[in-house]
Design a protein around this motif. Structure first.
Motif, PDB file in Angstrom:
ATOM      1  N   ILE A  17      -1.540 -66.216  11.707  1.00  0.00           N
ATOM      2  CA  ILE A  17      -0.378 -65.596  11.067  1.00  0.00           C
ATOM      3  C   ILE A  17      -0.869 -64.704   9.926  1.00  0.00           C
ATOM      4  O   ILE A  17      -1.508 -65.180   8.988  1.00  0.00           O
ATOM      5  N   GLY A  18      -0.570 -63.428  10.007  1.00  0.00           N
ATOM      6  CA  GLY A  18      -0.960 -62.516   8.935  1.00  0.00           C
ATOM      7  C   GLY A  18      -0.142 -62.782   7.682  1.00  0.00           C
ATOM      8  O   GLY A  18       1.075 -62.982   7.748  1.00  0.00           O
ATOM      9  N   TRP A  19      -0.818 -62.800   6.535  1.00  0.00           N
ATOM     10  CA  TRP A  19      -0.144 -63.017   5.250  1.00  0.00           C
ATOM     11  C   TRP A  19      -0.759 -62.116   4.199  1.00  0.00           C
ATOM     12  O   TRP A  19      -1.976 -62.039   4.073  1.00  0.00           O
ATOM     13  N   ASP A  20       0.103 -61.412   3.456  1.00  0.00           N
ATOM     14  CA  ASP A  20      -0.388 -60.533   2.396  1.00  0.00           C
ATOM     15  C   ASP A  20       0.759 -60.255   1.428  1.00  0.00           C
ATOM     16  O   ASP A  20       1.743 -59.604   1.801  1.00  0.00           O
ATOM     17  N   PRO A  21       0.672 -60.738   0.182  1.00  0.00           N
ATOM     18  CA  PRO A  21       1.747 -60.483  -0.778  1.00  0.00           C
ATOM     19  C   PRO A  21       1.978 -58.998  -1.044  1.00  0.00           C
ATOM     20  O   PRO A  21       3.056 -58.605  -1.493  1.00  0.00           O
ATOM     21  N   ARG A  22       0.995 -58.159  -0.744  1.00  0.00           N
ATOM     22  CA  ARG A  22       1.175 -56.719  -0.926  1.00  0.00           C
ATOM     23  C   ARG A  22       2.301 -56.189  -0.040  1.00  0.00           C
ATOM     24  O   ARG A  22       2.942 -55.183  -0.381  1.00  0.00           O
ATOM     25  N   ARG A  23       2.528 -56.822   1.078  1.00  0.00           N
ATOM     26  CA  ARG A  23       3.612 -56.381   1.973  1.00  0.00           C
ATOM     27  C   ARG A  23       4.957 -56.426   1.244  1.00  0.00           C
ATOM     28  O   ARG A  23       5.817 -55.566   1.455  1.00  0.00           O
ATOM     29  N   LEU A  24       5.140 -57.427   0.402  1.00  0.00           N
ATOM     30  CA  LEU A  24       6.350 -57.528  -0.413  1.00  0.00           C
ATOM     31  C   LEU A  24       6.290 -56.601  -1.627  1.00  0.00           C
ATOM     32  O   LEU A  24       7.229 -55.832  -1.884  1.00  0.00           O
TER      33      LEU A  24
END
Length: 213
Positions: A17-24
């Motif tokens: 599962i891809g996760w990156d707070p930068r997306r938000l």
């Protein structure tokens, strides 16, 4: 190490599962430099890891709001809009998981993840149901690479480390698994993982049609 691999243990974040707070935060902070400062100095990895270790989100955000009151809304967004930090399934890895499942390989997962947000992932990603069991750090109040969380998985599911493969995108987490006798794989991409699973005899090599044009 002896014995054929019969159990595969997956890390979840940035493996399946891809996760990156930068997306938000790219939606909330226009300036890239400012965004990187915020994720380095305010809602940073060390702070987030405490939620993975079981700290409640309400406590975590309150601590930062007291320290950075001018960023209160941005701090709250990390929790309230957490779903938007998920990039989505890493399709190549999910395909490998499906193949392993079809071949009857025993599947387990060990993840550093908040107990409050993990139910969101369970709801979003049906493939999480393919695992016989998932050990979640927030529920255990232990985070990788603490050897105790690996031991908890091994004991709970009666896994022989000598016949288990552990996959993680963090080198230090892989090293911790290897110290306990597991076979480790430092994940970079699905193609490399596929090749390794083929080498271990867990998957068959893909047959590609030869085009003689």
């Amino acid at each position: 190490m002896s014995g054929r691999i019969d159990t595969v243990i997956f890390d979840l974040g940035n493996v399946l599962i891809g996760w990156d707070p930068r997306r938000l935060y790219r939606q909330l902070i226009e300036d890239e430099t400012q965004m990187e400062w915020f994720l380095r100095e305010v809602c940073n990895g060390e702070w987030n890891e405490q939620q993975d270790a079981g700290r409640p989100w309400v406590e975590a955000t309150a601590l930062l709001r007291a320290k950075f009151p001018e960023h209160a809304e941005l701090i709250d967004a990390y929790h309230l809009r957490w779903k938007e930090t998920l990039v989505g399934p890493i399709e190549g890895s999910v395909a490998l998981l499906s193949e392993l499942k079809a071949r009857g390989v025993r599947l387990l997962a060990l993840t550093n993840w908040s107990q409050e947000t993990f139910p969101v992932a369970r709801q979003l990603y049906p493939f999480l149901q393919w695992f016989e069991g998932i050990v979640v750090s927030g529920e255990e109040r232990l985070v990788k690479p603490d050897p105790r969380i690996y031991q908890r998985l091994l004991e709970r599911y009666a896994v022989d480390p000598a016949t288990a493969l552990y996959i993680d995108d963090s080198q230090r987490n892989v090293a911790a698994a290897e110290v306990l006798g597991m076979h480790g794989w430092w994940f970079h991409d699905p193609a490399g993982l596929r090749e390794h699973l083929v080498e271990l005899g867990l998957l068959e090599r893909e047959m590609r049609a030869i085009n003689h044009g």
